[in-house]
Design a protein around this motif. Structure first.
Motif, mmCIF file in Angstrom:
data_model
loop_
_atom_site.group_PDB
_atom_site.id
_atom_site.type_symbol
_atom_site.label_atom_id
_atom_site.label_comp_id
_atom_site.label_asym_id
_atom_site.label_seq_id
_atom_site.Cartn_x
_atom_site.Cartn_y
_atom_site.Cartn_z
ATOM 1 N N ASP A 185 0.813 -1.201 0.000
ATOM 2 C CA ASP A 185 0.000 0.000 0.000
ATOM 3 C C ASP A 185 0.851 1.256 0.000
ATOM 4 O O ASP A 185 0.353 2.343 -0.244
ATOM 5 C CB ASP A 185 -0.978 0.016 1.184
ATOM 6 C CG ASP A 185 -0.283 -0.039 2.519
ATOM 7 O OD1 ASP A 185 0.909 -0.383 2.546
ATOM 8 O OD2 ASP A 185 -0.932 0.278 3.533
ATOM 9 N N MET A 321 -3.908 -1.331 -1.740
ATOM 10 C CA MET A 321 -4.081 -2.726 -2.134
ATOM 11 C C MET A 321 -4.488 -3.547 -0.913
ATOM 12 O O MET A 321 -3.684 -4.237 -0.308
ATOM 13 C CB MET A 321 -2.790 -3.269 -2.743
ATOM 14 C CG MET A 321 -2.530 -2.759 -4.144
ATOM 15 S SD MET A 321 -3.861 -3.187 -5.286
ATOM 16 C CE MET A 321 -3.778 -4.969 -5.204
ATOM 17 N N ALA A 322 -5.741 -3.447 -0.544
ATOM 18 C CA ALA A 322 -6.205 -4.109 0.677
ATOM 19 C C ALA A 322 -6.083 -5.618 0.596
ATOM 20 O O ALA A 322 -5.868 -6.292 1.589
ATOM 21 C CB ALA A 322 -7.671 -3.732 0.932
ATOM 22 N N LYS A 323 -6.222 -6.170 -0.603
ATOM 23 C CA LYS A 323 -6.215 -7.622 -0.735
ATOM 24 C C LYS A 323 -4.863 -8.156 -1.173
ATOM 25 O O LYS A 323 -4.713 -9.343 -1.412
ATOM 26 C CB LYS A 323 -7.281 -8.052 -1.746
ATOM 27 C CG LYS A 323 -8.694 -7.933 -1.198
ATOM 28 C CD LYS A 323 -9.606 -8.892 -1.927
ATOM 29 C CE LYS A 323 -10.913 -9.055 -1.182
ATOM 30 N NZ LYS A 323 -11.750 -10.117 -1.752
ATOM 31 N N ASP A 336 -4.934 -6.599 -13.047
ATOM 32 C CA ASP A 336 -5.622 -6.203 -11.813
ATOM 33 C C ASP A 336 -6.186 -4.789 -11.949
ATOM 34 O O ASP A 336 -7.318 -4.511 -11.541
ATOM 35 C CB ASP A 336 -4.671 -6.252 -10.621
ATOM 36 C CG ASP A 336 -4.211 -7.660 -10.282
ATOM 37 O OD1 ASP A 336 -5.006 -8.604 -10.460
ATOM 38 O OD2 ASP A 336 -3.046 -7.818 -9.866
ATOM 39 N N PHE A 363 -5.845 1.885 -5.889
ATOM 40 C CA PHE A 363 -6.767 0.780 -5.727
ATOM 41 C C PHE A 363 -7.704 1.034 -4.540
ATOM 42 O O PHE A 363 -8.543 0.201 -4.228
ATOM 43 C CB PHE A 363 -5.999 -0.533 -5.512
ATOM 44 C CG PHE A 363 -5.420 -1.104 -6.781
ATOM 45 C CD1 PHE A 363 -5.990 -2.197 -7.390
ATOM 46 C CD2 PHE A 363 -4.300 -0.528 -7.370
ATOM 47 C CE1 PHE A 363 -5.472 -2.726 -8.562
ATOM 48 C CE2 PHE A 363 -3.764 -1.046 -8.539
ATOM 49 C CZ PHE A 363 -4.351 -2.152 -9.135
ATOM 50 N N ASP A 364 -7.549 2.192 -3.902
ATOM 51 C CA ASP A 364 -8.394 2.545 -2.761
ATOM 52 C C ASP A 364 -9.366 3.647 -3.169
ATOM 53 O O ASP A 364 -9.640 3.836 -4.353
ATOM 54 C CB ASP A 364 -7.527 2.969 -1.573
ATOM 55 C CG ASP A 364 -6.589 4.130 -1.926
ATOM 56 O OD1 ASP A 364 -6.685 4.667 -3.058
ATOM 57 O OD2 ASP A 364 -5.763 4.504 -1.074
ATOM 58 N N TRP A 460 -14.533 -2.870 -8.405
ATOM 59 C CA TRP A 460 -13.784 -2.189 -7.345
ATOM 60 C C TRP A 460 -14.503 -2.348 -6.004
ATOM 61 O O TRP A 460 -13.872 -2.679 -4.987
ATOM 62 C CB TRP A 460 -13.615 -0.711 -7.680
ATOM 63 C CG TRP A 460 -12.935 0.037 -6.583
ATOM 64 C CD1 TRP A 460 -11.619 -0.050 -6.221
ATOM 65 C CD2 TRP A 460 -13.541 0.960 -5.663
ATOM 66 N NE1 TRP A 460 -11.360 0.762 -5.137
ATOM 67 C CE2 TRP A 460 -12.520 1.392 -4.793
ATOM 68 C CE3 TRP A 460 -14.822 1.468 -5.514
ATOM 69 C CZ2 TRP A 460 -12.767 2.306 -3.761
ATOM 70 C CZ3 TRP A 460 -15.075 2.375 -4.501
ATOM 71 C CH2 TRP A 460 -14.054 2.784 -3.639
ATOM 72 N N THR A 463 -14.088 -6.012 -4.717
ATOM 73 C CA THR A 463 -12.756 -6.566 -4.434
ATOM 74 C C THR A 463 -11.855 -5.672 -3.599
ATOM 75 O O THR A 463 -10.867 -6.163 -3.042
ATOM 76 C CB THR A 463 -12.021 -6.898 -5.750
ATOM 77 O OG1 THR A 463 -11.899 -5.697 -6.545
ATOM 78 C CG2 THR A 463 -12.758 -7.956 -6.547
ATOM 79 N N HIS A 464 -12.170 -4.396 -3.494
ATOM 80 C CA HIS A 464 -11.249 -3.487 -2.802
ATOM 81 C C HIS A 464 -11.879 -2.637 -1.707
ATOM 82 O O HIS A 464 -11.193 -1.802 -1.117
ATOM 83 C CB HIS A 464 -10.552 -2.579 -3.830
ATOM 84 C CG HIS A 464 -9.656 -3.334 -4.752
ATOM 85 N ND1 HIS A 464 -8.435 -3.819 -4.370
ATOM 86 C CD2 HIS A 464 -9.844 -3.733 -6.029
ATOM 87 C CE1 HIS A 464 -7.878 -4.470 -5.381
ATOM 88 N NE2 HIS A 464 -8.715 -4.434 -6.392
#
Length: 575
Positions: A185, A321-323, A336, A363-364, A460, A463-464
């Motif tokens: 992240d 990138m939480a995942k 991705d 990605f957030d 989004w 998945t995020h």
């Protein structure tokens, strides 16, 4: 025609240099730009800069009427160095293949592809196709094993003393330490990390002297080999394998032998000369003394070639990138990114920054702001008010010399689409109802009008956005909270409910929810907010969120109200 310095963006300036360099070489061939990628694992968004930088320049050169080849050298004949973490279908048993060419390593369990290299090349090729990147792919396995580079290999061996002398100038200089990967992240993904450049191998010196060539063992298939002798006249080469349990050795004729390759610091400049490369960028790790690009500028002369124009490119960072985490090996790939954003936005992120400027891919929640910025730029381009460099970046993002990329016919705000996807959990009938009420004068009639952006926003959300941040509308009124409200709050809720009919659109509800606290304060609905009024608005919004979704925050209230529907809003607000 070149643009003026006042209006030229970085792509145009490099295109000017590339065309001038091509004409100075008078080679009468297509302009050649190049990228190098090693499919040693997932090819991430840092590596994408290795491709996008020459792609954008090549496309500009092509727009000016020149023939261009964008080569992507798949460094699939590189050695398998380590087992990457977090790759589905892979466990530590793959460690037994370390030292083999990437094309000789089994693909991850369940893959449809014949080997490790093809598995990871496929995902990148699919992403590049979606991004509109035209290229000629060159497999280095095919080049070496078919003997395409035979004369270049023999030439390097004949001139091994000259190569050794160049490399010796740098061997005593301290090399910069390789940066470790931070948590993803905060990550700065080193764009050259997945290319052959990462090896920085310059060959070895033993009892038989220096040799810039590394065979793969005929018995175990690995490159834990040492060349012990070579004869220039007969081209006989002797090597031994030091792999534990192998110990094989043999003498071969290099004029016939195809199971090996030049070491990286010789291989790269050899290719510049062989392909006539005019433009190829390199990562920041290649700008220090003794690095591949710097040394290659001298070694390329041994092959009667010239070093290409080679801008250094900076890191690409990732936010949210939480995942995925670097400790698990999950650095994000172009695929991705393309699951949550349209190709135009991803192209724009690379086009708007000079190669030596770092940037982050979101990605957030930041992705919503990026989309807002993109939509504002689109509007400025439409009304001809965008700055020249911004307009140029936009043009490069939406299409190539071959034409425009497919786009969303009606690009509603990403944050709105994400909120609707969140609230409806993807139910298409509800999604169409809500989106159809956003603008009653121009109602949406089918979801195809907002695709693929809607699909990206939904992906989004799914998945995020952590589960505890997802929006769940209350099934029944919060009687306990409603019973404790004072007259001021009750009056505010009545005013909101009374205005629903006449304000039932995105713009109308925006005016309504911001206007209620103003009217309650005795101000006009158009009054500019004061610090005191902002406090009152925040308190009113928090009350609405608590009554509708049981939290103090949530999606933008106008979108939330539309999603919940008038009847349910009235019920939950106690009307």
């Amino acid at each position: 025609m070149a643009q003026s310095n006042e209006t030229a963006d970085w792509v145009s300036r490099f295109a000017d240099e590339v065309i001038a360099e091509s004409e100075s070489r008078a080679q009468g061939k297509p302009v050649v730009v190049a990228s190098g990628l090693s499919p040693s694992g997932p090819i991430h968004l840092g590596n994408l800069r290795e491709v996008m930088t020459p792609h954008l320049v090549a496309d500009e050169v092509r727009r000016r009427g020149h023939e261009v080849r964008h080569l992507i050298s798949w460094d699939d004949y590189d050695r398998y160095r380590k087992v990457p973490a977090g790759v589905p279908g892979v466990d530590e048993s793959w460690a037994e293949h370390i030292g083999k060419p990437l094309t000789s390593v089994p693909a991850p369990e369940g893959s449809a592809y014949p080997n490790w290299a093809e598995h990871f090349k496929a995902a990148m090729t699919e992403a590049l196709d979606a991004l509109g990147v035209e290229f000629d792919g060159i497999s280095q396995t095919a080049q070496y094993t078919s003997g395409v580079y035979r004369e270049q290999v023999l030439h390097a061996m004949r001139h091994r003393g000259d190569i050794d002398a160049i490399l010796a100038q740098y061997r005593t200089k301290k090399q910069p330490q390789k940066k470790s990967q931070k948590p993803v992240d905060e990550a700065e993904l080193e764009a050259a990390e997945g290319s052959g450049a990462a090896g920085e191998d310059d060959g070895s010196t033993g009892a038989g002297g220096y040799f810039p060539y590394k065979p793969y063992c005929a018995r175990c298939g690995k490159d834990f080999t040492t060349v012990t002798a070579y004869d220039d006249e007969s081209t006989e080469l002797t090597y031994t394998c030091t792999t534990e349990g192998c110990g094989f050795g043999e003498t071969v004729r290099l004029s016939e032998f195809n199971r090996g390759k030049l070491v990286w610091k010789v291989d790269w400049p050899m290719r510049w000369a062989f392909e006539g490369v005019i433009f190829e960028p390199s990562g920041v790790d290649h700008s220090s003394p003794g690095s591949s690009f710097q040394v290659g500028g001298q070694i390329v002369r041994i092959f009667d070639g010239k070093q290409p124009i080679g801008p250094m490119y900076a890191f690409v960072g990732i936010s949210g990138m939480a995942k995925m985490s670097s400790s698990k090996g999950g650095v994000p790939t172009p695929g991705d990114a393309l699951r949550i954003m349209e190709p135009q936005l991803l192209r724009w992120l690379y086009a708007r920054r000079k190669p030596n400027q770092s940037f982050k891919i979101a990605f957030d929640q930041e992705i919503q702001r990026l989309y807002d910025e993109w939509d504002k730029l689109s509007a400025k381009v439409e009304d001809d008010s965008a700055l020249p460099a911004d307009a140029a970046a936009y043009s490069r993002a939406v299409g190539t010399a071959a034409g425009e990329l497919p786009r969303t016919p009606r690009p509603l705000p990403y944050r709105t689409l994400a909120s609707v996807a969140d609230i409806t959990a993807g139910a298409e009938d509800q999604t169409l109802r809500i989106l159809g009420e956003l603008d009653p004068e121009h109602p949406l009639t089918e979801l195809a009008e907002v695709r693929p952006r809607l699909d990206r926003a939904e992906a989004w959300i799914n998945t995020h956005v952590p589960a505890d941040q997802r929006t769940v509308v209350r099934a029944a009124p919060n009687g306990e909270l409603l019973s404790t409200l004072g007259e001021q709050d009750r009056a505010s809720l009545r005013m909101l409910v009374d205005g629903l009919d006449t304000h039932w659109s995105l713009d109308g509800l925006t005016t309504l929810v911001y206007g209620v606290p103003k009217l309650m304060a005795g101000l006009e609905a158009e009054a500019k907010p004061t610090p005191e009024l902002k406090v009152a608005q925040r308190a009113f919004f928090a009350l609405l969120y608590q009554l509708l979704v049981g939290r103090d925050t949530g999606p933008r209230l106008p979108t939330l109200l539309l999603a919940v529907g008038q009847d349910r809003v009235r019920k939950l607000l106690g009307a």
